[in-house]
Design a protein around this motif. Structure first.
Motif, mmCIF file in Angstrom:
data_model
loop_
_atom_site.group_PDB
_atom_site.id
_atom_site.type_symbol
_atom_site.label_atom_id
_atom_site.label_comp_id
_atom_site.label_asym_id
_atom_site.label_seq_id
_atom_site.Cartn_x
_atom_site.Cartn_y
_atom_site.Cartn_z
ATOM 1 N N LEU A 347 63.156 -27.149 -110.119
ATOM 2 C CA LEU A 347 62.596 -27.315 -111.455
ATOM 3 C C LEU A 347 62.360 -25.965 -112.136
ATOM 4 C CD1 LEU A 347 59.977 -30.163 -110.774
ATOM 5 C CD2 LEU A 347 62.167 -30.366 -111.958
ATOM 6 N N ARG A 348 62.531 -24.886 -111.388
ATOM 7 C CA ARG A 348 62.443 -23.510 -111.908
ATOM 8 C C ARG A 348 61.097 -23.241 -112.589
ATOM 9 N NH1 ARG A 348 67.589 -21.398 -111.660
ATOM 10 N NH2 ARG A 348 69.261 -22.941 -111.448
ATOM 11 N N ASP A 349 60.030 -23.753 -112.003
ATOM 12 C CA ASP A 349 58.670 -23.536 -112.503
ATOM 13 C C ASP A 349 58.476 -24.020 -113.940
ATOM 14 O OD1 ASP A 349 57.581 -22.529 -110.228
ATOM 15 O OD2 ASP A 349 58.002 -20.442 -110.704
ATOM 16 N N SER A 350 59.350 -24.883 -114.406
ATOM 17 C CA SER A 350 59.246 -25.402 -115.763
ATOM 18 C C SER A 350 58.623 -26.794 -115.731
ATOM 19 C CB SER A 350 60.630 -25.438 -116.430
ATOM 20 O OG SER A 350 60.515 -25.890 -117.769
ATOM 21 N N TYR A 351 57.322 -26.821 -115.587
ATOM 22 C CA TYR A 351 56.572 -28.084 -115.567
ATOM 23 C C TYR A 351 55.093 -27.761 -115.773
ATOM 24 C CZ TYR A 351 55.633 -26.548 -110.767
ATOM 25 O OH TYR A 351 55.258 -25.814 -109.669
ATOM 26 N N PRO A 352 54.320 -28.732 -116.255
ATOM 27 C CA PRO A 352 52.880 -28.522 -116.436
ATOM 28 C C PRO A 352 52.172 -28.586 -115.090
ATOM 29 C CG PRO A 352 53.471 -30.736 -117.125
ATOM 30 C CD PRO A 352 54.749 -30.037 -116.779
ATOM 31 N N VAL A 353 51.638 -27.477 -114.636
ATOM 32 C CA VAL A 353 51.044 -27.417 -113.303
ATOM 33 C C VAL A 353 49.868 -28.380 -113.182
ATOM 34 C CG1 VAL A 353 49.939 -25.911 -111.609
ATOM 35 C CG2 VAL A 353 51.788 -25.033 -113.041
ATOM 36 N N ASP A 354 49.061 -28.489 -114.252
ATOM 37 C CA ASP A 354 47.901 -29.382 -114.178
ATOM 38 C C ASP A 354 48.328 -30.831 -113.985
ATOM 39 O OD1 ASP A 354 49.048 -29.353 -116.715
ATOM 40 O OD2 ASP A 354 47.183 -29.959 -117.696
ATOM 41 N N VAL A 355 49.412 -31.237 -114.625
ATOM 42 C CA VAL A 355 49.914 -32.612 -114.449
ATOM 43 C C VAL A 355 50.482 -32.782 -113.045
ATOM 44 C CG1 VAL A 355 51.532 -34.351 -115.280
ATOM 45 C CG2 VAL A 355 50.389 -32.835 -116.902
ATOM 46 N N ALA A 356 51.164 -31.767 -112.549
ATOM 47 C CA ALA A 356 51.711 -31.846 -111.188
ATOM 48 C C ALA A 356 50.588 -32.006 -110.169
ATOM 49 C CB ALA A 356 52.542 -30.600 -110.888
ATOM 50 N N VAL A 357 49.485 -31.284 -110.362
ATOM 51 C CA VAL A 357 48.344 -31.401 -109.453
ATOM 52 C C VAL A 357 47.765 -32.822 -109.515
ATOM 53 C CG1 VAL A 357 45.991 -30.606 -109.013
ATOM 54 C CG2 VAL A 357 47.792 -28.947 -109.538
ATOM 55 N N LYS A 358 47.638 -33.374 -110.719
ATOM 56 C CA LYS A 358 47.126 -34.748 -110.861
ATOM 57 C C LYS A 358 48.049 -35.756 -110.185
ATOM 58 C CE LYS A 358 44.813 -33.921 -115.305
ATOM 59 N NZ LYS A 358 44.812 -34.247 -116.760
ATOM 60 N N LEU A 359 49.347 -35.538 -110.300
ATOM 61 C CA LEU A 359 50.313 -36.465 -109.703
ATOM 62 C C LEU A 359 50.220 -36.429 -108.183
ATOM 63 C CD1 LEU A 359 52.578 -38.461 -110.398
ATOM 64 C CD2 LEU A 359 54.197 -36.558 -110.211
ATOM 65 N N SER A 385 50.881 -43.322 -116.762
ATOM 66 C CA SER A 385 51.214 -43.332 -118.188
ATOM 67 C C SER A 385 50.558 -42.162 -118.915
ATOM 68 C CB SER A 385 50.783 -44.656 -118.823
ATOM 69 O OG SER A 385 51.501 -45.741 -118.290
ATOM 70 N N GLN A 386 49.318 -41.863 -118.558
ATOM 71 C CA GLN A 386 48.627 -40.727 -119.166
ATOM 72 C C GLN A 386 49.293 -39.412 -118.772
ATOM 73 O OE1 GLN A 386 46.021 -40.826 -121.478
ATOM 74 N NE2 GLN A 386 46.668 -38.687 -121.632
ATOM 75 N N MET A 387 49.735 -39.320 -117.528
ATOM 76 C CA MET A 387 50.443 -38.107 -117.095
ATOM 77 C C MET A 387 51.752 -37.946 -117.848
ATOM 78 S SD MET A 387 49.872 -38.276 -112.961
ATOM 79 C CE MET A 387 48.304 -38.827 -112.293
ATOM 80 N N PHE A 388 52.410 -39.051 -118.142
ATOM 81 C CA PHE A 388 53.658 -38.987 -118.906
ATOM 82 C C PHE A 388 53.384 -38.476 -120.320
ATOM 83 C CE2 PHE A 388 56.891 -40.816 -121.689
ATOM 84 C CZ PHE A 388 58.051 -40.395 -121.061
ATOM 85 N N LEU A 389 52.317 -38.974 -120.945
ATOM 86 C CA LEU A 389 51.957 -38.510 -122.286
ATOM 87 C C LEU A 389 51.587 -37.029 -122.277
ATOM 88 C CD1 LEU A 389 49.838 -41.547 -123.578
ATOM 89 C CD2 LEU A 389 52.200 -40.965 -124.179
ATOM 90 N N ASP A 390 50.822 -36.613 -121.266
ATOM 91 C CA ASP A 390 50.460 -35.198 -121.150
ATOM 92 C C ASP A 390 51.704 -34.331 -120.964
ATOM 93 O OD1 ASP A 390 47.824 -35.935 -121.377
ATOM 94 O OD2 ASP A 390 47.425 -35.870 -119.214
ATOM 95 N N SER A 391 52.670 -34.841 -120.210
ATOM 96 C CA SER A 391 53.910 -34.088 -119.998
ATOM 97 C C SER A 391 54.706 -33.981 -121.297
ATOM 98 C CB SER A 391 54.749 -34.763 -118.910
ATOM 99 O OG SER A 391 54.081 -34.754 -117.665
#
Length: 411
Positions: A347-359, A385-391
């Protein structure tokens, strides 16, 4: 001068329609066997279904002028295939299978003009004919965008042949780790992976809470190889919906909410997939919705990390094999605050870390040893669903396209 013509009225009496008895259903005693142990056979299975079919046709004709009657006459009926149809479609089962294991074999073929997937499985527990007919009818009426529909079944001896709609795509396991090139994945975008998790959560929530059966419906086959990533657009569909119910993998129910687990353990031999089996399933053989939740948690960790649920690697020091579990590595990373290093590097560090931690936190809650502590799939669906919206908010901020279309064809 106009001549008047004498009009002659005639009354045309239509001939009385000839009633014709329906032909008996095809039955091959040399290939079809008993569905239950002593009191019913495959022939009675077809007879019961034809009775239901005739009553449906009768109600359809009588209510032709009434919209409400028409709606009542049109519910989808379970499709019962003749075993010779399945045998012919699979070229007498000599056609190369899509997949094969010790418990099931699947073929892609054409049945009644439709491309389908036929899955052969053994009955774990022989079902009474009315019970099987009722379950087939219920499952065929269930529809959800994240589930692959069941078209119907055929029965021969101790085997059941489940006919599912064919969906073009690849299973999630291969989408994450291409068999030809393990370093390549079509799911190289964070939004695609969150979409996959959201689709699975939504489908599992429907299975557990929205079928309207009056009892707990269990899937019992949640794993990355049983989830299809569709093409296009990329999304997820759950395979094998209803397999556990139709194959007798679920314990006998003494009432709508009671399961006789002890008698079920004596009758049945439970089989599961390593890496996805909940602790209580391994110790007691008890199948429940919370065991589905456990397997879902494993799949979520696979999606986040890109690694398989369980693998064995060579230990350079001892020369033997070391067991690596995605559950164990995720727990170590989460406790040590190293989720960023644990998430799939492709993913080359291209993601929201806070959402990844929640997931990952949600997945680990699903993997709790105590099934009563695991969240309900309704709660899971809301949180995902909330994580998807945050992403999506994160993707919009950095200008990442959220409507990517890819092909999962061979490269």
């Amino acid at each position: 001068m106009c001549k008047s013509k004498k009009m002659i009225s005639r009354t045309v009496i239509p001939p009385s329609p000839k009633t014709k008895n329906p032909p008996p259903p095809p039955f091959d005693p040399s290939t079809s066997g008993q569905i239950m142990s002593s009191s019913a056979s495959t022939s009675s299975f077809y007879v019961n279904f034809n009775k239901d079919s005739q009553s449906w046709k009768s109600s359809r004709s009588s209510g032709r002028n009434s919209l409400s009657s028409l709606r009542e006459a049109l519910p989808e009926q379970p499709r019962i295939y003749d075993f010779p149809e399945i045998r012919s479609a699979t070229q007498n089962f000599l056609q190369p299978p899509l997949s094969s294991s010790s418990t099931a074999t699947a073929w892609r073929c054409v049945v009644r003009g439709q491309t389908v997937v036929v899955i052969q499985r053994k009955f774990r527990r022989l079902l009474e004919t009315p019970e099987l007919v009722e379950r087939v009818a219920m499952i065929c009426r269930s529809h959800h965008s994240s589930l692959i529909p069941l078209k119907g079944v055929a029965v021969s001896g101790n085997y059941i042949y489940l006919v599912y709609e064919y969906i073009h795509g690849a299973n999630l396991r291969d989408a994450l780790r291409n068999p030809r090139n393990p370093n390549f994945t079509i799911l190289s975008n964070w939004m695609l992976r969150v979409q996959i998790v959201s689709d699975i959560a939504s489908g599992l929530d429907y299975i557990h809470n929205s079928t309207g059966l009056g009892f707990d419906f269990v899937h019992n086959h949640i794993k990355s190889s049983s989830i299809i990533v569709t093409d296009p657009p990329l999304g997820a569909k759950i395979c094998h919906f209803g397999t556990a119910e139709l194959c007798g993998e679920i314990a006998k129910r003494n009432s709508e909410s009671d399961v006789d687990v002890e008698s079920n353990r004596k009758e049945m031999k439970f089989e599961g997939t390593r890496g996805y089996m909940a602790p209580e399933f391994q110790s007691t053989g008890a199948v429940s919705q919370k065991s589905d939740v456990y397997a879902f948690g494993v799949v979520v960790l696979e999606v986040a990390s890109g690694t398989e649920a369980l693998k064995y690697v060579v230990d350079e020091e001892t020369g033997g094999y070391a067991r690596i579990s995605v559950v164990e590595t995720a727990r170590e990373a989460f406790d040590g605050g190293r989720i960023r290093q644990w998430v799939d590097r492709r993913l080359r560090d291209s993601y929201p870390v806070d959402v990844a931690v929640k997931l990952v936190r949600l997945a680990l809650e699903c993997l709790d040893d105590n099934p009563n502590v695991r969240p309900d799939t309704g709660q899971i669906a809301v949180r995902v669903s909330q994580m998807f919206l945050d992403s999506q908010i994160w993707a919009n901020k950095i200008g990442l396209p959220t409507d990517i279309t890819l092909s999962i064809g061979p490269r």
